[in-house]
Write a protein that holds these residues in place. Structure first.
Motif, PDB file in Angstrom:
ATOM      1  N   THR A  56       9.553 -21.065 -30.310  1.00  0.00           N
ATOM      2  CA  THR A  56       9.213 -20.285 -29.115  1.00  0.00           C
ATOM      3  C   THR A  56       8.667 -21.195 -28.036  1.00  0.00           C
ATOM      4  O   THR A  56       7.889 -22.101 -28.322  1.00  0.00           O
ATOM      5  CB  THR A  56       8.175 -19.204 -29.459  1.00  0.00           C
ATOM      6  OG1 THR A  56       8.739 -18.304 -30.399  1.00  0.00           O
ATOM      7  CG2 THR A  56       7.766 -18.423 -28.229  1.00  0.00           C
ATOM      8  N   SER A  57       9.079 -20.934 -26.788  1.00  0.00           N
ATOM      9  CA  SER A  57       8.601 -21.720 -25.657  1.00  0.00           C
ATOM     10  C   SER A  57       7.812 -20.850 -24.688  1.00  0.00           C
ATOM     11  O   SER A  57       8.086 -19.654 -24.546  1.00  0.00           O
ATOM     12  CB  SER A  57       9.776 -22.367 -24.921  1.00  0.00           C
ATOM     13  OG  SER A  57      10.404 -23.327 -25.725  1.00  0.00           O
ATOM     14  N   ASN A  58       6.866 -21.493 -24.024  1.00  0.00           N
ATOM     15  CA  ASN A  58       6.074 -20.859 -22.973  1.00  0.00           C
ATOM     16  C   ASN A  58       5.872 -21.918 -21.898  1.00  0.00           C
ATOM     17  O   ASN A  58       4.941 -22.709 -21.956  1.00  0.00           O
ATOM     18  CB  ASN A  58       4.742 -20.373 -23.538  1.00  0.00           C
ATOM     19  CG  ASN A  58       3.867 -19.741 -22.469  1.00  0.00           C
ATOM     20  OD1 ASN A  58       4.291 -19.552 -21.327  1.00  0.00           O
ATOM     21  ND2 ASN A  58       2.656 -19.387 -22.839  1.00  0.00           N
ATOM     22  N   GLY A  59       6.790 -21.961 -20.935  1.00  0.00           N
ATOM     23  CA  GLY A  59       6.736 -23.008 -19.911  1.00  0.00           C
ATOM     24  C   GLY A  59       6.978 -24.368 -20.528  1.00  0.00           C
ATOM     25  O   GLY A  59       7.996 -24.595 -21.188  1.00  0.00           O
ATOM     26  N   ARG A  60       6.012 -25.286 -20.353  1.00  0.00           N
ATOM     27  CA  ARG A  60       6.159 -26.642 -20.910  1.00  0.00           C
ATOM     28  C   ARG A  60       5.737 -26.718 -22.377  1.00  0.00           C
ATOM     29  O   ARG A  60       5.784 -27.783 -22.975  1.00  0.00           O
ATOM     30  CB  ARG A  60       5.310 -27.612 -20.086  1.00  0.00           C
ATOM     31  CG  ARG A  60       5.816 -27.807 -18.653  1.00  0.00           C
ATOM     32  CD  ARG A  60       4.914 -28.749 -17.844  1.00  0.00           C
ATOM     33  NE  ARG A  60       3.574 -28.187 -17.671  1.00  0.00           N
ATOM     34  CZ  ARG A  60       2.508 -28.606 -18.328  1.00  0.00           C
ATOM     35  NH1 ARG A  60       2.586 -29.604 -19.201  1.00  0.00           N
ATOM     36  NH2 ARG A  60       1.334 -28.048 -18.105  1.00  0.00           N
ATOM     37  N   LEU A  61       5.329 -25.602 -22.943  1.00  0.00           N
ATOM     38  CA  LEU A  61       4.877 -25.575 -24.336  1.00  0.00           C
ATOM     39  C   LEU A  61       5.975 -25.044 -25.250  1.00  0.00           C
ATOM     40  O   LEU A  61       6.668 -24.090 -24.903  1.00  0.00           O
ATOM     41  CB  LEU A  61       3.650 -24.668 -24.472  1.00  0.00           C
ATOM     42  CG  LEU A  61       2.286 -25.231 -24.124  1.00  0.00           C
ATOM     43  CD1 LEU A  61       2.194 -25.671 -22.667  1.00  0.00           C
ATOM     44  CD2 LEU A  61       1.205 -24.195 -24.410  1.00  0.00           C
ATOM     45  N   THR A  62       6.113 -25.686 -26.398  1.00  0.00           N
ATOM     46  CA  THR A  62       7.049 -25.231 -27.419  1.00  0.00           C
ATOM     47  C   THR A  62       6.347 -25.287 -28.760  1.00  0.00           C
ATOM     48  O   THR A  62       5.691 -26.276 -29.080  1.00  0.00           O
ATOM     49  CB  THR A  62       8.303 -26.126 -27.470  1.00  0.00           C
ATOM     50  OG1 THR A  62       8.933 -26.129 -26.198  1.00  0.00           O
ATOM     51  CG2 THR A  62       9.284 -25.614 -28.517  1.00  0.00           C
ATOM     52  N   ALA A  63       6.490 -24.220 -29.550  1.00  0.00           N
ATOM     53  CA  ALA A  63       5.876 -24.195 -30.871  1.00  0.00           C
ATOM     54  C   ALA A  63       6.882 -23.716 -31.891  1.00  0.00           C
ATOM     55  O   ALA A  63       7.803 -22.952 -31.563  1.00  0.00           O
ATOM     56  CB  ALA A  63       4.643 -23.290 -30.877  1.00  0.00           C
ATOM     57  N   GLN A  64       6.730 -24.170 -33.125  1.00  0.00           N
ATOM     58  CA  GLN A  64       7.633 -23.757 -34.192  1.00  0.00           C
ATOM     59  C   GLN A  64       6.857 -23.359 -35.437  1.00  0.00           C
ATOM     60  O   GLN A  64       5.840 -23.962 -35.776  1.00  0.00           O
ATOM     61  CB  GLN A  64       8.633 -24.862 -34.550  1.00  0.00           C
ATOM     62  CG  GLN A  64       9.669 -24.410 -35.593  1.00  0.00           C
ATOM     63  CD  GLN A  64      10.914 -25.247 -35.614  1.00  0.00           C
ATOM     64  OE1 GLN A  64      10.882 -26.427 -35.287  1.00  0.00           O
ATOM     65  NE2 GLN A  64      12.030 -24.648 -36.006  1.00  0.00           N
ATOM     66  N   PHE A  65       7.360 -22.343 -36.107  1.00  0.00           N
ATOM     67  CA  PHE A  65       6.854 -21.830 -37.383  1.00  0.00           C
ATOM     68  C   PHE A  65       7.675 -22.533 -38.459  1.00  0.00           C
ATOM     69  O   PHE A  65       8.878 -22.361 -38.541  1.00  0.00           O
ATOM     70  CB  PHE A  65       7.091 -20.319 -37.421  1.00  0.00           C
ATOM     71  CG  PHE A  65       6.395 -19.568 -38.514  1.00  0.00           C
ATOM     72  CD1 PHE A  65       6.242 -20.083 -39.782  1.00  0.00           C
ATOM     73  CD2 PHE A  65       5.920 -18.290 -38.256  1.00  0.00           C
ATOM     74  CE1 PHE A  65       5.622 -19.371 -40.774  1.00  0.00           C
ATOM     75  CE2 PHE A  65       5.296 -17.550 -39.257  1.00  0.00           C
ATOM     76  CZ  PHE A  65       5.148 -18.088 -40.514  1.00  0.00           C
ATOM     77  N   GLY A  66       7.036 -23.341 -39.284  1.00  0.00           N
ATOM     78  CA  GLY A  66       7.755 -24.119 -40.280  1.00  0.00           C
ATOM     79  C   GLY A  66       8.503 -23.271 -41.297  1.00  0.00           C
ATOM     80  O   GLY A  66       8.067 -22.167 -41.639  1.00  0.00           O
TER      81      GLY A  66
END
Lengths: 113, 116
Positions: A56-66
């Protein structure tokens, strides 16, 4: 009990650089959340993840659920001075008091202009 | 933006005084929490509530007490403040039930307590 290991503990980077931080758990979580806290304020939710493998991205941020449900990472691209703060990961387990969020110890980000 | 409010934001008080930190949310959330945090350090859960008349102690032992008489209100009380209670206290709320798996917490801005 469940524990979260968040790394790195702190980062000193140059403006414009990309940032990566991660959290690992000793047990499976069904939710991963990433928060940012500015000095003297409460944490603010950045990204929420609910499915293994979710990106999932939020602007310049990206996160992932392993995929294993035991880890998550947060990336910040092209950092700017206002990215300074403490970033916390948080995971939620299953049932009872384990339904409460478990927080990592935080990654303190410093950005040099 | 989350509607959760804490008062006071800052409090400086002498040893032995009784203090109450207020927390209110207008989102109708069932679950509410109190965290204790020293500056720049990790969050420690000290109390939580899953609904009216429900309160539980968190992972970190605390001399404070809480009450949940109304859904929207979750005050924290210290009967006799001591310098070791100096810290930031963060209130949070969540809409999720135990099994929904959508446990986003929304935090207030915090109450910074200094006990002299």
């Amino acid at each position: 009990g469940q524990q979260l290991n968040q790394s790195p503990q702190s980062m000193f980077i140059q403006e414009g650089e990309d940032v990566s931080m991660n959290c690992t758990s000793s047990s499976i979580f069904n939710t991963w959340l990433w928060y940012k806290q500015d000095p003297g304020e409460g944490p603010v939710l950045l990204i929420a993840l609910y499915k293994a493998g979710e990106l999932t991205s939020n602007g310049r941020l990206t996160a992932q659920f392993g995929i294993t449900r035991k880890d998550s990472f947060l990336n910040i691209s092209a950092s700017i001075p206002s990215d300074v703060g403490i970033y916390f990961c948080a995971g939620q387990g299953y049932g009872g008091s384990q339904g409460n969020l478990i927080f990592g110890k935080g990654t303190k980000l410093s950005v040099k202009p | 933006e989350a509607d959760i409010y804490q008062t006071p934001r800052y409090l400086v008080i002498g040893t032995g005084k009784k203090i109450t930190l207020e927390c209110s949310q207008t989102m109708g959330h069932d679950k509410m929490y109190w965290y204790q945090q020293d500056p720049g350090m990790e969050l420690h859960l000290i109390h939580y509530s899953y609904g009216v008349n429900s309160t539980e102690k968190g992972d970190l032992s605390s001399e404070s007490t809480v009450s949940r008489i109304r859904t929207e209100h979750f005050p924290l009380t210290l009967e006799s403040a001591r310098p070791s209670h100096t810290s930031q206290y963060l209130c949070a709320s969540s809409a999720s039930t135990l099994w929904e798996g959508r446990g986003e917490l929304f935090f207030g801005e915090g109450s910074r307590l200094t006990v002299l």
